[in-house]
Design a protein around this motif. Structure first.
Motif, PDB file in Angstrom:
ATOM      1  N   ALA A  34      24.701   9.295  10.599  1.00 13.16           N
ATOM      2  CA  ALA A  34      25.363   8.399  11.569  1.00 13.16           C
ATOM      3  C   ALA A  34      26.182   7.356  10.976  1.00 13.16           C
ATOM      4  N   SER A  88      21.948   2.532  24.075  1.00 12.46           N
ATOM      5  CA  SER A  88      21.547   2.216  22.761  1.00 12.46           C
ATOM      6  C   SER A  88      22.400   2.664  21.639  1.00 12.46           C
ATOM      7  N   LEU A  89      22.136   2.075  20.364  1.00  8.80           N
ATOM      8  CA  LEU A  89      22.756   2.309  19.173  1.00  8.80           C
ATOM      9  C   LEU A  89      22.207   3.630  18.917  1.00  8.80           C
ATOM     10  N   THR A  90      20.687   3.659  18.894  1.00 12.04           N
ATOM     11  CA  THR A  90      20.031   4.864  18.578  1.00 12.04           C
ATOM     12  C   THR A  90      20.350   6.187  19.465  1.00 12.04           C
ATOM     13  N   ALA A  91      20.780   6.095  20.724  1.00 13.81           N
ATOM     14  CA  ALA A  91      21.256   7.199  21.345  1.00 13.81           C
ATOM     15  C   ALA A  91      22.766   7.404  21.046  1.00 13.81           C
ATOM     16  N   ASN A 120      23.873   7.092  17.914  1.00 10.88           N
ATOM     17  CA  ASN A 120      23.629   7.801  16.801  1.00 10.88           C
ATOM     18  C   ASN A 120      23.059   9.172  16.814  1.00 10.88           C
ATOM     19  N   ILE A 121      22.298   9.332  17.820  1.00 12.42           N
ATOM     20  CA  ILE A 121      21.807  10.769  18.027  1.00 12.42           C
ATOM     21  C   ILE A 121      22.956  11.761  18.509  1.00 12.42           C
ATOM     22  N   ARG A 150      24.715  12.374  15.418  1.00  9.70           N
ATOM     23  CA  ARG A 150      24.244  13.503  14.506  1.00  9.70           C
ATOM     24  C   ARG A 150      24.249  15.001  15.186  1.00  9.70           C
TER      25      ARG A 150
END
Length: 202
Positions: free
Chosen positions: A93, A174-177, A179-180, A183
């Motif tokens: 990421a 979200s930032l996590t989403a 980044n997923i 990836r």
């Protein structure tokens, strides 16, 4: 002309390489003080610049290789290595040095360059995207090149939509989403990179 599957593969690969979602935080940082109209104009200018760079790569890339004495198989291996480096960065990421060096990132943060320069090139239409476009145009006729340019236009349209709605995406995703998503695209790109290297070596 290639089969429909090959053109779909090109679209998926180019989308993974360009990865407009990765540019969202950079776009947000640059347009913090911009109006909505200014952000829309910048997003349109970025998408258009990416289209011009990649379409030009399709049209003149092979001739440029011949001029410098590089073979397409060798370029496949080299381009595949560039894509693999990008894929490894995306799996973490991260932007990676292939897209943007630390010095270029600092210059962007200090506001010494326009948004089009670092965002359109080299962040979106960087070495990986250019390599992908040149490789796809290998030994193709005019119809094949036009179809590739049409595929590039679709990817640029997606980039324009993502950047135009960057603030909404940042609010609802979200930032996590994000980044997923990066990836997953990185994993797809890694597979495409290995395939490109293998074809070049063969």
């Amino acid at each position: 002309m290639l089969s429909v599957t090959e053109y779909l593969r090109f679209i998926v690969t180019l989308t993974a390489v360009v990865d407009p979602f990765l540019a969202v935080p950079f776009f947000l940082a640059f347009t913090t003080l911009h109006t909505s109209a200014d952000r829309s104009r910048l997003a349109r200018a970025i998408a258009l610049t990416v289209f011009v760079v990649l379409a030009s790569s399709v049209l003149v890339g092979e001739a440029l290789l011949l001029m410098i004495g590089a073979s397409l198989p060798a370029f496949r291996v080299g381009g595949g290595l560039v894509l693999l480096l990008m894929a490894l960065s995306m799996l973490n990421a991260q932007t990676g040095g292939v897209r943007q060096s630390d010095a270029e990132a600092h210059e962007f943060q200090t506001g010494d360059v326009s948004g089009v320069v670092p965002l359109a090139f080299p962040l979106l239409a960087g070495p990986g995207a250019i390599s992908t476009s040149i490789i796809a145009a290998e030994h193709g006729g005019v119809v094949h090149q036009l179809l590739l340019i049409g595929c590039i236009a679709l990817v640029c349209l997606l980039s324009w939509i993502v950047l135009t709605n960057a603030h909404a995406i940042a609010m609802h995703v979200s930032l996590t989403a994000r980044n997923i998503a990066t990836r997953i695209l990185g994993l797809l790109l890694a597979a495409m990179a290995i395939q490109t290297i293998a074809e070049g070596l063969r």
